[in-house]
Design a protein around this motif. Sequence first.
Motif, mmCIF file in Angstrom:
data_model
loop_
_atom_site.group_PDB
_atom_site.id
_atom_site.type_symbol
_atom_site.label_atom_id
_atom_site.label_comp_id
_atom_site.label_asym_id
_atom_site.label_seq_id
_atom_site.Cartn_x
_atom_site.Cartn_y
_atom_site.Cartn_z
ATOM 1 N N VAL A 198 0.867 -1.176 0.000
ATOM 2 C CA VAL A 198 0.000 0.000 0.000
ATOM 3 C C VAL A 198 0.903 1.225 0.000
ATOM 4 O O VAL A 198 1.772 1.366 0.865
ATOM 5 N N VAL A 199 0.728 2.093 -0.983
ATOM 6 C CA VAL A 199 1.535 3.311 -1.084
ATOM 7 C C VAL A 199 0.619 4.517 -1.288
ATOM 8 O O VAL A 199 -0.461 4.390 -1.865
ATOM 9 N N GLY A 200 1.049 5.645 -0.816
ATOM 10 C CA GLY A 200 0.330 6.885 -1.060
ATOM 11 C C GLY A 200 0.966 7.593 -2.247
ATOM 12 O O GLY A 200 2.195 7.684 -2.337
ATOM 13 N N ARG A 201 0.162 8.065 -3.160
ATOM 14 C CA ARG A 201 0.646 8.785 -4.330
ATOM 15 C C ARG A 201 -0.245 9.998 -4.546
ATOM 16 O O ARG A 201 -1.444 9.959 -4.287
ATOM 17 N N LYS A 202 0.326 11.061 -5.064
ATOM 18 C CA LYS A 202 -0.408 12.273 -5.404
ATOM 19 C C LYS A 202 -0.542 12.331 -6.922
ATOM 20 O O LYS A 202 0.192 11.648 -7.647
ATOM 21 N N TYR A 211 3.689 8.165 -9.705
ATOM 22 C CA TYR A 211 3.408 6.830 -10.249
ATOM 23 C C TYR A 211 4.227 5.774 -9.540
ATOM 24 O O TYR A 211 5.137 6.080 -8.783
ATOM 25 N N VAL A 212 3.870 4.525 -9.805
ATOM 26 C CA VAL A 212 4.674 3.382 -9.383
ATOM 27 C C VAL A 212 4.949 2.537 -10.620
ATOM 28 O O VAL A 212 4.156 2.506 -11.556
ATOM 29 N N MET A 219 -0.113 5.422 -12.802
ATOM 30 C CA MET A 219 0.011 6.819 -12.417
ATOM 31 C C MET A 219 -1.331 7.361 -11.930
ATOM 32 O O MET A 219 -2.371 7.059 -12.520
ATOM 33 N N VAL A 220 -1.282 8.149 -10.871
ATOM 34 C CA VAL A 220 -2.476 8.851 -10.403
ATOM 35 C C VAL A 220 -2.611 10.105 -11.270
ATOM 36 O O VAL A 220 -1.708 10.939 -11.301
ATOM 37 N N ARG A 235 -8.439 8.608 -10.185
ATOM 38 C CA ARG A 235 -8.420 8.239 -11.594
ATOM 39 C C ARG A 235 -6.988 7.822 -11.884
ATOM 40 O O ARG A 235 -6.049 8.572 -11.630
ATOM 41 N N LEU A 236 -6.828 6.583 -12.366
ATOM 42 C CA LEU A 236 -5.507 6.021 -12.618
ATOM 43 C C LEU A 236 -5.270 5.857 -14.107
ATOM 44 O O LEU A 236 -6.192 5.560 -14.861
ATOM 45 N N ALA A 237 -4.020 6.016 -14.499
ATOM 46 C CA ALA A 237 -3.597 5.704 -15.868
ATOM 47 C C ALA A 237 -2.632 4.522 -15.758
ATOM 48 O O ALA A 237 -1.730 4.531 -14.924
#
Length: 57
Positions: free
Chosen positions: A3-7, A11-12, A21-22, A31-33
């Motif tokens: 579990v990671v937090g992303r703004k 991306y991961v 990518m968020v 919404r993710l790409a």
Amino acid sequence: MLVVGRKPGEYVMINGNIMVMVVKSEDGHLRLAIDAPREVTIVRGELLEGKKEREGK
């Protein structure tokens, strides 16, 4: 499970060839790409769950 937090804009990378990518985050909705090779199958979770229910699992 990781579990990671992303703004938005962050991306991961998965296995060096799949980028998640968020692109938008507001009011608890994301919404993710996803950029992945064509041979990688991507299916939304609710579709998998619906398939399991229809198959009686």
